[in-house]
Scaffold this motif. Structure first.
Motif, PDB file in Angstrom:
ATOM      1  N   SER A   1      41.993  -6.059 107.727  1.00  0.00           N
ATOM      2  CA  SER A   1      40.890  -6.745 107.057  1.00  0.00           C
ATOM      3  C   SER A   1      40.571  -8.084 107.716  1.00  0.00           C
ATOM      4  O   SER A   1      39.473  -8.594 107.573  1.00  0.00           O
ATOM      5  CB  SER A   1      41.243  -6.982 105.581  1.00  0.00           C
TER       6      SER A   1
ATOM      7  N   PHE B   1      46.855  -2.957 105.886  1.00  0.00           N
ATOM      8  CA  PHE B   1      45.487  -3.159 105.407  1.00  0.00           C
ATOM      9  C   PHE B   1      45.104  -4.636 105.466  1.00  0.00           C
ATOM     10  O   PHE B   1      43.998  -4.976 105.900  1.00  0.00           O
ATOM     11  CB  PHE B   1      45.308  -2.617 103.987  1.00  0.00           C
TER      12      PHE B   1
ATOM     13  N   GLN C   1      36.938  -1.354 105.461  1.00  0.00           N
ATOM     14  CA  GLN C   1      36.464  -2.200 104.371  1.00  0.00           C
ATOM     15  C   GLN C   1      37.339  -2.119 103.117  1.00  0.00           C
ATOM     16  O   GLN C   1      37.362  -3.051 102.328  1.00  0.00           O
ATOM     17  CB  GLN C   1      35.025  -1.817 104.015  1.00  0.00           C
ATOM     18  N   ASN C   2      38.035  -0.999 102.924  1.00  0.00           N
ATOM     19  CA  ASN C   2      38.899  -0.894 101.748  1.00  0.00           C
ATOM     20  C   ASN C   2      40.110  -0.029 102.082  1.00  0.00           C
ATOM     21  O   ASN C   2      40.125   0.685 103.073  1.00  0.00           O
ATOM     22  CB  ASN C   2      38.126  -0.362 100.526  1.00  0.00           C
ATOM     23  N   ILE C   3      41.109  -0.095 101.214  1.00  0.00           N
ATOM     24  CA  ILE C   3      42.378   0.582 101.489  1.00  0.00           C
ATOM     25  C   ILE C   3      42.222   2.101 101.517  1.00  0.00           C
ATOM     26  O   ILE C   3      42.953   2.792 102.220  1.00  0.00           O
ATOM     27  CB  ILE C   3      43.471   0.119 100.500  1.00  0.00           C
ATOM     28  N   HIS C   4      41.226   2.630 100.793  1.00  0.00           N
ATOM     29  CA  HIS C   4      41.002   4.083 100.804  1.00  0.00           C
ATOM     30  C   HIS C   4      40.560   4.546 102.193  1.00  0.00           C
ATOM     31  O   HIS C   4      40.909   5.645 102.623  1.00  0.00           O
ATOM     32  CB  HIS C   4      39.989   4.477  99.737  1.00  0.00           C
ATOM     33  N   GLU C   5      39.795   3.708 102.899  1.00  0.00           N
ATOM     34  CA  GLU C   5      39.407   4.039 104.271  1.00  0.00           C
ATOM     35  C   GLU C   5      40.640   4.071 105.175  1.00  0.00           C
ATOM     36  O   GLU C   5      40.738   4.902 106.068  1.00  0.00           O
ATOM     37  CB  GLU C   5      38.395   3.032 104.808  1.00  0.00           C
TER      38      GLU C   5
END
Length: 181
Positions: free
Chosen positions: A121, A117, A130-134
């Motif tokens: 980024s 991640f 954009q975020n770790i969930h993605e």
């Protein structure tokens, strides 16, 4: 012709592996470029979501090795003793490549989620996350194509948890060995 394919989760270091191969004079066929080109051809925005839609659609229409089928003739046209394929996403692609090229080997790049991640980024591509969930969702999508199974089939595993320089040294050593045999 010796064909080396590199497989790994998003952000594991496949692009770095490919860049080193190019520096060493090894031609690189990037499977993701096939998807990016189709995203462009369909007039979609160059996002991770568009990439996923196109990849899924191609696989639904032509089977799980659809992208590999497009790449086989591109690989075969290369005038080199060693060719690198960047971006294998599933075991069906591994099967097709190993059936198509007698001297085929698969390298898995191993790297933990949080490290990947951080890399994603920072790299600045339009399909980055954009975020770790993605990233977790992307990992799940990639695994639905057989990525985890493909990684398990690799005859070589390269750990990419250290510094960039350490990883580059491991890759150079491996590729130099492949070029010399």
């Amino acid at each position: 012709m010796r064909v080396i394919a590199v497989v790994g989760m998003p952000g594991s270091g496949k692009g770095e592996f490919s860049a080193i191969a190019q520096e060493m004079g090894i031609p690189v066929v990037v499977m993701g470029d096939v998807i990016r080109e189709e995203v462009k051809n369909q007039g979609l925005p160059p996002t991770d979501e568009s990439m996923g839609i196109i990849a899924r659609g191609l696989r639904e229409k032509y089977g799980m090795a659809a992208i590999a089928h497009v790449c086989v003739p591109v690989i075969a046209r290369q005038q080199a003793s060693v060719v690198l394929v960047d971006g294998v996403r599933g075991d069906a692609e591994v099967t097709l490549f190993s059936d198509s090229f007698p001297e085929f080997s698969l390298v898995s790049i191993e790297s933990p989620l949080i490290t990947r991640f951080a890399r994603l980024s920072e790299r600045g591509r339009t399909d980055d996350l954009q975020n770790i969930h993605e990233l977790i969702a992307r990992d799940e999508r990639e695994c639905s194509f057989g990525l985890g199974k493909a990684m398990e089939l690799a005859s070589v595993k390269i750990d990419n948890t250290g510094t960039r320089e350490e990883f580059q040294e491991k890759v150079r050593k491996y590729l130099a060995g492949m070029k010399s045999t």
